[in-house]
Design an enzyme around this catalytic site. Structure first.
Site, short mmCIF file in Angstrom:
data_model
loop_
_atom_site.label_atom_id
_atom_site.label_comp_id
_atom_site.label_asym_id
_atom_site.label_seq_id
_atom_site.Cartn_x
_atom_site.Cartn_y
_atom_site.Cartn_z
N CYS A 106 4.32 1.84 -4.65
CA CYS A 106 3.42 0.93 -4.41
C CYS A 106 3.79 -0.29 -4.01
O CYS A 106 5.20 -0.50 -3.49
CB CYS A 106 2.33 0.74 -5.53
SG CYS A 106 3.36 -0.30 -6.99
N ARG A 136 0.72 0.40 -10.18
CA ARG A 136 0.27 1.49 -9.95
C ARG A 136 1.57 2.33 -9.81
O ARG A 136 1.42 3.74 -10.38
CB ARG A 136 -0.16 1.60 -8.26
CG ARG A 136 -1.61 0.84 -8.39
CD ARG A 136 -2.02 0.46 -7.07
NE ARG A 136 -1.15 -0.28 -6.35
CZ ARG A 136 -1.19 -1.61 -6.03
NH1 ARG A 136 -2.02 -2.12 -6.51
NH2 ARG A 136 -0.15 -2.26 -5.48
#
Length: 65
Positions: free
Chosen positions: A9, A15
């Site tokens: 990410c 994430r």
């Protein structure tokens, strides 16, 4: 043979570490940890050395990850 898996990410504090944690949790449940090499990374260097976002850590803990 070991499968290598990299979650990516932007900053590697939300994430991708979350995806790594979920995947590790799943393969541990299935006793497949010896078959995978899992990591996460960010495309930018803004958060190098920082832990995962505290909100993401809390969400993962609530889910037993």
């Amino acid at each position: 043979m070991t499968t290598k898996l990299l979650f990516v990410c932007l900053g590697n504090i939300c994430r991708s570490p979350a995806a790594e944690g979920v995947f590790l949790h799943l393969i541990e449940q299935r006793q497949l940890t010896d078959q995978f090499l899992v990591d996460s990374a960010g495309t930018g260097g803004w958060h190098v050395g920082n832990p995962a976002d505290r909100r993401m850590q809390a969400a993962a803990r609530r889910r037993g990850i």
